[in-house]
Design a protein around this motif. Structure first.
Motif, mmCIF file in Angstrom:
data_model
loop_
_atom_site.group_PDB
_atom_site.id
_atom_site.type_symbol
_atom_site.label_atom_id
_atom_site.label_comp_id
_atom_site.label_asym_id
_atom_site.label_seq_id
_atom_site.Cartn_x
_atom_site.Cartn_y
_atom_site.Cartn_z
ATOM 1 N N LEU A 1 112.700 73.725 85.541
ATOM 2 C CA LEU A 1 111.298 74.068 85.731
ATOM 3 C C LEU A 1 110.378 72.861 85.809
ATOM 4 C CD1 LEU A 1 109.282 76.340 86.104
ATOM 5 C CD2 LEU A 1 108.982 76.383 83.630
ATOM 6 N N TRP A 2 110.509 71.917 84.885
ATOM 7 C CA TRP A 2 109.556 70.800 84.882
ATOM 8 C C TRP A 2 109.632 70.011 86.182
ATOM 9 C CZ3 TRP A 2 106.824 73.100 81.910
ATOM 10 C CH2 TRP A 2 107.124 73.444 80.604
ATOM 11 N N GLY A 3 110.832 69.778 86.688
ATOM 12 C CA GLY A 3 110.971 69.056 87.958
ATOM 13 C C GLY A 3 110.413 69.838 89.132
ATOM 14 N N ALA A 4 110.699 71.144 89.153
ATOM 15 C CA ALA A 4 110.194 71.987 90.248
ATOM 16 C C ALA A 4 108.673 72.033 90.235
ATOM 17 C CB ALA A 4 110.776 73.394 90.130
ATOM 18 N N LEU A 5 108.091 72.174 89.050
ATOM 19 C CA LEU A 5 106.624 72.202 88.962
ATOM 20 C C LEU A 5 106.015 70.873 89.374
ATOM 21 C CD1 LEU A 5 105.945 74.230 85.698
ATOM 22 C CD2 LEU A 5 105.623 74.962 88.069
ATOM 23 N N LYS A 6 106.606 69.786 88.919
ATOM 24 C CA LYS A 6 106.080 68.460 89.268
ATOM 25 C C LYS A 6 106.102 68.268 90.785
ATOM 26 C CE LYS A 6 106.682 63.565 88.312
ATOM 27 N NZ LYS A 6 107.475 62.563 87.604
ATOM 28 N N ASN A 7 107.207 68.656 91.417
ATOM 29 C CA ASN A 7 107.288 68.527 92.880
ATOM 30 C C ASN A 7 106.217 69.362 93.575
ATOM 31 O OD1 ASN A 7 109.456 66.796 92.724
ATOM 32 N ND2 ASN A 7 110.973 68.407 93.004
ATOM 33 N N ALA A 8 105.985 70.567 93.092
ATOM 34 C CA ALA A 8 104.993 71.452 93.717
ATOM 35 C C ALA A 8 103.569 70.956 93.479
ATOM 36 C CB ALA A 8 105.143 72.871 93.182
ATOM 37 N N VAL A 9 103.271 70.545 92.261
ATOM 38 C CA VAL A 9 101.907 70.137 91.899
ATOM 39 C C VAL A 9 101.514 68.837 92.574
ATOM 40 C CG1 VAL A 9 100.462 69.370 89.962
ATOM 41 C CG2 VAL A 9 101.897 71.402 89.716
ATOM 42 N N TYR A 10 102.461 67.913 92.705
ATOM 43 C CA TYR A 10 102.134 66.592 93.236
ATOM 44 C C TYR A 10 102.491 66.406 94.701
ATOM 45 C CZ TYR A 10 100.913 65.019 88.585
ATOM 46 O OH TYR A 10 100.304 64.869 87.370
ATOM 47 N N GLN A 11 102.607 67.511 95.472
ATOM 48 C CA GLN A 11 102.806 67.354 96.916
ATOM 49 C C GLN A 11 101.649 66.547 97.491
ATOM 50 O OE1 GLN A 11 103.387 71.284 98.521
ATOM 51 N NE2 GLN A 11 105.603 71.058 98.428
ATOM 52 N N ASP A 12 100.471 66.793 96.967
ATOM 53 C CA ASP A 12 99.279 65.983 97.246
ATOM 54 C C ASP A 12 98.706 65.613 95.882
ATOM 55 O OD1 ASP A 12 99.241 66.320 100.135
ATOM 56 O OD2 ASP A 12 98.668 68.395 99.721
ATOM 57 N N VAL A 13 98.016 64.503 95.806
ATOM 58 C CA VAL A 13 97.448 64.069 94.533
ATOM 59 C C VAL A 13 96.312 65.021 94.138
ATOM 60 C CG1 VAL A 13 96.276 62.181 93.333
ATOM 61 C CG2 VAL A 13 98.023 61.664 95.034
ATOM 62 N N ASN B 1 91.559 71.108 89.524
ATOM 63 C CA ASN B 1 92.446 71.261 90.673
ATOM 64 C C ASN B 1 93.907 71.206 90.222
ATOM 65 O OD1 ASN B 1 93.961 69.357 92.999
ATOM 66 N ND2 ASN B 1 92.877 71.167 93.781
ATOM 67 N N MET B 2 94.222 70.307 89.303
ATOM 68 C CA MET B 2 95.579 70.203 88.788
ATOM 69 C C MET B 2 95.967 71.491 88.055
ATOM 70 S SD MET B 2 97.342 67.492 86.215
ATOM 71 C CE MET B 2 98.109 66.402 87.386
ATOM 72 N N LYS B 3 95.061 72.001 87.234
ATOM 73 C CA LYS B 3 95.324 73.234 86.503
ATOM 74 C C LYS B 3 95.614 74.378 87.478
ATOM 75 C CE LYS B 3 93.141 76.403 83.239
ATOM 76 N NZ LYS B 3 91.945 76.653 82.424
ATOM 77 N N GLN B 4 94.825 74.497 88.520
ATOM 78 C CA GLN B 4 95.028 75.561 89.505
ATOM 79 C C GLN B 4 96.364 75.407 90.240
ATOM 80 O OE1 GLN B 4 93.302 78.333 89.710
ATOM 81 N NE2 GLN B 4 92.145 77.494 87.991
ATOM 82 N N ARG B 5 96.744 74.165 90.527
ATOM 83 C CA ARG B 5 98.029 73.915 91.186
ATOM 84 C C ARG B 5 99.189 74.331 90.287
ATOM 85 N NH1 ARG B 5 98.225 68.854 94.932
ATOM 86 N NH2 ARG B 5 96.144 68.862 95.794
ATOM 87 N N ILE B 6 99.075 74.026 88.993
ATOM 88 C CA ILE B 6 100.126 74.398 88.040
ATOM 89 C C ILE B 6 100.248 75.916 87.957
ATOM 90 C CG2 ILE B 6 100.794 74.369 85.597
ATOM 91 C CD1 ILE B 6 99.505 71.519 85.490
ATOM 92 N N ILE B 7 99.112 76.599 87.848
ATOM 93 C CA ILE B 7 99.111 78.067 87.779
ATOM 94 C C ILE B 7 99.741 78.654 89.039
ATOM 95 C CG2 ILE B 7 97.605 80.104 87.791
ATOM 96 C CD1 ILE B 7 95.738 78.447 85.901
ATOM 97 N N ALA B 8 99.354 78.145 90.197
ATOM 98 C CA ALA B 8 99.886 78.656 91.464
ATOM 99 C C ALA B 8 101.390 78.386 91.578
ATOM 100 C CB ALA B 8 99.138 78.030 92.638
ATOM 101 N N ALA B 9 101.822 77.187 91.175
ATOM 102 C CA ALA B 9 103.247 76.844 91.248
ATOM 103 C C ALA B 9 104.069 77.733 90.318
ATOM 104 C CB ALA B 9 103.455 75.372 90.903
ATOM 105 N N CYS B 10 103.560 78.013 89.138
ATOM 106 C CA CYS B 10 104.258 78.905 88.199
ATOM 107 C C CYS B 10 104.367 80.316 88.766
ATOM 108 C CB CYS B 10 103.535 78.940 86.852
ATOM 109 S SG CYS B 10 103.742 77.450 85.863
ATOM 110 N N ALA B 11 103.316 80.768 89.404
ATOM 111 C CA ALA B 11 103.304 82.125 89.960
ATOM 112 C C ALA B 11 104.319 82.277 91.095
ATOM 113 C CB ALA B 11 101.903 82.476 90.457
ATOM 114 N N ARG B 12 104.643 81.181 91.775
ATOM 115 C CA ARG B 12 105.582 81.247 92.898
ATOM 116 C C ARG B 12 107.051 81.247 92.452
ATOM 117 N NH1 ARG B 12 101.768 77.620 95.167
ATOM 118 N NH2 ARG B 12 103.080 75.850 94.652
ATOM 119 N N ILE B 13 107.310 80.941 91.200
ATOM 120 C CA ILE B 13 108.698 80.900 90.723
ATOM 121 C C ILE B 13 109.110 82.298 90.276
ATOM 122 C CG2 ILE B 13 110.281 79.930 89.032
ATOM 123 C CD1 ILE B 13 108.502 77.428 89.013
#
Length: 110
Positions: free
Chosen positions: A52-64, A70-82
């Motif tokens: 999970l941590w690697g998958a989330l990091k890859n999804a969140v940091y596709q763009d800085v 914005n980071m919080k929203q990216r994390i929430i969205a990435a979690c929802a996609r798993i």
């Protein structure tokens, strides 16, 4: 019922920390000094560490991320996609690696 899994890090073993865990989790935590011990040198079977941590990091940091929000929203969205199926598959793979290694450390396996 929720349980917390804790490692045996010396800082986590302090009486103050264990007292707080007992208060917050009503003795429902796994770790050194708890009612349920977690062996200090056991392979870590937590799928979060292996997947999970690697998958989330890859999804969140596709763009800085541009802001903390914005980071919080990216994390929430990435979690929802798993999907739960993806988590289940990761857990089964982790357990199989442990079995294949006869219970020895296997973190170095791909």
């Amino acid at each position: 019922m929720m349980w917390l899994q804790y490692d045996g890090c010396p800082a986590h073993y302090a009486r103050r920390v264990r007292d707080a865990l007992n208060e917050l989790y009503s003795n429902k935590w796994i770790g050194r000094g708890g009612l349920v011990s977690w062996p200090p040198h056991s392979p870590d079977l937590t799928s979060l560490d292996f997947f999970l941590w690697g998958a989330l990091k890859n999804a969140v940091y596709q763009d800085v991320p541009s802001t903390p929000e914005n980071m919080k929203q990216r994390i929430i969205a990435a979690c929802a996609r798993i999907s739960s199926e993806t988590i289940r598959h990761a857990a089964i793979r982790t357990f199989q690696l442990c079995i294949d290694a006869n219970g020895h450390h296997f973190e170095h396996f791909p």
